[in-house]
Enzyme design. Structure first.
Site, mmCIF file in Angstrom:
data_model
loop_
_atom_site.group_PDB
_atom_site.id
_atom_site.type_symbol
_atom_site.label_atom_id
_atom_site.label_comp_id
_atom_site.label_asym_id
_atom_site.label_seq_id
_atom_site.Cartn_x
_atom_site.Cartn_y
_atom_site.Cartn_z
ATOM 1 N N ARG A 1 40.769 52.966 50.880
ATOM 2 C CA ARG A 1 40.361 52.077 51.980
ATOM 3 C C ARG A 1 40.285 52.950 53.224
ATOM 4 O O ARG A 1 41.311 53.462 53.694
ATOM 5 C CB ARG A 1 41.380 50.948 52.149
ATOM 6 C CG ARG A 1 41.019 49.929 53.228
ATOM 7 C CD ARG A 1 42.057 48.832 53.257
ATOM 8 N NE ARG A 1 41.920 47.971 54.421
ATOM 9 C CZ ARG A 1 41.219 46.832 54.445
ATOM 10 N NH1 ARG A 1 40.587 46.437 53.356
ATOM 11 N NH2 ARG A 1 41.145 46.101 55.537
ATOM 12 N N HIS B 1 32.113 46.432 51.591
ATOM 13 C CA HIS B 1 33.383 45.856 51.139
ATOM 14 C C HIS B 1 33.131 45.150 49.799
ATOM 15 O O HIS B 1 33.233 43.914 49.696
ATOM 16 C CB HIS B 1 33.910 44.879 52.183
ATOM 17 C CG HIS B 1 35.384 44.599 52.075
ATOM 18 N ND1 HIS B 1 36.150 45.040 51.001
ATOM 19 C CD2 HIS B 1 36.231 43.913 52.898
ATOM 20 C CE1 HIS B 1 37.388 44.644 51.177
ATOM 21 N NE2 HIS B 1 37.473 43.962 52.308
ATOM 22 N N GLN C 1 35.887 42.660 48.113
ATOM 23 C CA GLN C 1 35.969 41.353 48.755
ATOM 24 C C GLN C 1 34.820 40.466 48.302
ATOM 25 O O GLN C 1 35.014 39.283 47.986
ATOM 26 C CB GLN C 1 35.929 41.514 50.276
ATOM 27 C CG GLN C 1 35.887 40.203 51.042
ATOM 28 C CD GLN C 1 37.167 39.402 50.911
ATOM 29 O OE1 GLN C 1 38.247 39.902 51.211
ATOM 30 N NE2 GLN C 1 37.059 38.148 50.484
ATOM 31 N N ASP D 1 33.007 36.328 59.838
ATOM 32 C CA ASP D 1 34.022 37.381 59.906
ATOM 33 C C ASP D 1 34.400 37.558 61.377
ATOM 34 O O ASP D 1 33.712 37.035 62.271
ATOM 35 C CB ASP D 1 33.442 38.689 59.323
ATOM 36 C CG ASP D 1 34.499 39.770 59.101
ATOM 37 O OD1 ASP D 1 35.706 39.467 59.239
ATOM 38 O OD2 ASP D 1 34.117 40.912 58.806
ATOM 39 N N CYS E 1 36.683 36.296 55.077
ATOM 40 C CA CYS E 1 37.414 37.334 54.332
ATOM 41 C C CYS E 1 38.844 37.510 54.823
ATOM 42 O O CYS E 1 39.661 38.123 54.116
ATOM 43 C CB CYS E 1 36.653 38.656 54.386
ATOM 44 S SG CYS E 1 36.275 39.215 56.066
ATOM 45 N N ARG F 1 40.878 37.829 45.275
ATOM 46 C CA ARG F 1 40.920 39.290 45.405
ATOM 47 C C ARG F 1 41.746 39.882 44.257
ATOM 48 O O ARG F 1 41.389 40.927 43.694
ATOM 49 C CB ARG F 1 41.554 39.687 46.746
ATOM 50 C CG ARG F 1 40.683 39.492 47.958
ATOM 51 C CD ARG F 1 39.507 40.462 48.010
ATOM 52 N NE ARG F 1 39.933 41.847 48.073
ATOM 53 C CZ ARG F 1 40.291 42.488 49.189
ATOM 54 N NH1 ARG F 1 40.270 41.855 50.352
ATOM 55 N NH2 ARG F 1 40.643 43.750 49.156
#
Length: 318
Positions: free
Chosen positions: A115, A142, A145, A237, A277, A305
């Site tokens: 990450r 991402h 996700q 987001d 998210c 997830r």
């Protein structure tokens, strides 16, 4: 069909998971179906440990709640072990090359999750590694996700192909992965962002090319009402993602007309799903009435997830 599934499964063994653009539609759908099955097994208390004795190295150059917990717990449930490595634990922060790090870690581990910030770092890590590399997040993508997001939509709606998903907000890594993932799955994706914050033009172009082959579509606009009209799924987001906190005040002005609220969602279908998210800033990019309302599935999404990432690890690290 069973032979095709076996062929897909064989093709995923040892494969990196860097971006959804790298995966064929049937491979993404395989991972979604596997995630649903692994979730069923976990809820039923069935022990399934295909990664027994294997170790995942987790490199965190960006901190996270959901990514760390879901990967660590997921690896444990699959019978393996997850090793947390912060930027302070590695020689990467002291000048060692990504290539050397990848080569060494490949001798110790069975998979790497990273990450980080720049997407090129994930690509360089994968080039140097001889084990699967999973992108836990970069500034431009991402994919983990979004796999969990589309698993959630599949569970809630029973299908993906032909559905419309509207993303309202910053044309960031989430927008990019939602666009490409939706296009691969034959969905209609609409993105509304203010001028100066729209998705990457190259990614938009590639997404439209994919959509033309799957029956999906992509609309990029500055008008949130145009984007959300008749949407089955509404997504947003934070306005200032990690690394852009110093732009908070500037972005608040730029995005003031892009809040997902009660007035805006009236233009979506009545049974729309609201997704985020997380972490969310209630009262900023989304109103409390929406994020805590009956159409919100944010915690189902967050749970997935775990299951989506288990599918990725099980498929690539076996």
């Amino acid at each position: 069909m069973e032979l095709m599934q076996q062929d897909i499964a064989l093709g995923l063994k040892g494969k990196d998971f860097l971006a959804l653009a790298d995966y064929a539609p049937e491979e993404i759908r395989y991972l979604l179906d596997l995630a649903v099955e692994l979730k069923r097994k976990q809820k039923a208390g069935e022990v399934y440990q295909p990664l027994k004795g294997k170790t995942l190295g987790m490199i965190f150059e960006k901190s996270s709640t959901r990514t760390r917990v879901s990967f660590e717990v997921g690896m444990y449930q699959l019978g393996g072990h997850a090793l947390f490595l912060s930027k302070n634990d590695l020689q990467l922060g002291r000048g060692e090359t990504i290539w050397d790090t990848a080569q060494v870690m490949s001798r110790y581990l069975d998979g790497i999750m990273i990450r980080t910030f720049e997407h090129r770092r994930v690509i360089e890590l994968a080039r140097g590694a001889t084990i699967p590399v999973i992108n836990g997040l970069t500034d431009s993508a991402h994919p983990c996700q979004v796999l969990a997001d589309y698993q959630t939509v599949l569970e809630q709606k029973g299908r993906l192909e032909g559905l419309k998903i509207a993303y309202i907000g910053d044309g960031n890594n989430m927008a990019h992965s939602l666009m490409m993932g939706g296009a691969k799955l034959g969905m209609h994706v609409a993105v509304a962002s203010p001028e100066g914050y729209m998705p990457d033009e190259g990614i938009s172009k590639n997404t439209k090319e994919v959509a033309s082959q799957t029956g999906g579509s992509l609309l990029v606009t500055t008008d949130p009402i145009e984007a959300i009209r008749d949407a089955d799924v509404v997504y947003t987001d934070v306005w200032a993602s990690m690394g852009f906190e110093e732009e908070q005040k500037i972005r608040e002005k730029a995005f003031k007309n892009y809040q997902v609220n009660g007035d805006l969602v009236k233009h979506a279908k009545k049974d729309y799903l609201f997704m985020h998210c997380l972490p969310a800033h209630r009262g900023e990019e989304v109103s409390e009435e929406v994020i805590d309302g009956p159409n919100s599935v944010i915690f189902d999404e967050a749970e997935n997830r775990l299951h989506a990432q288990k599918a990725i690890m099980a498929a690539t690290m076996c």
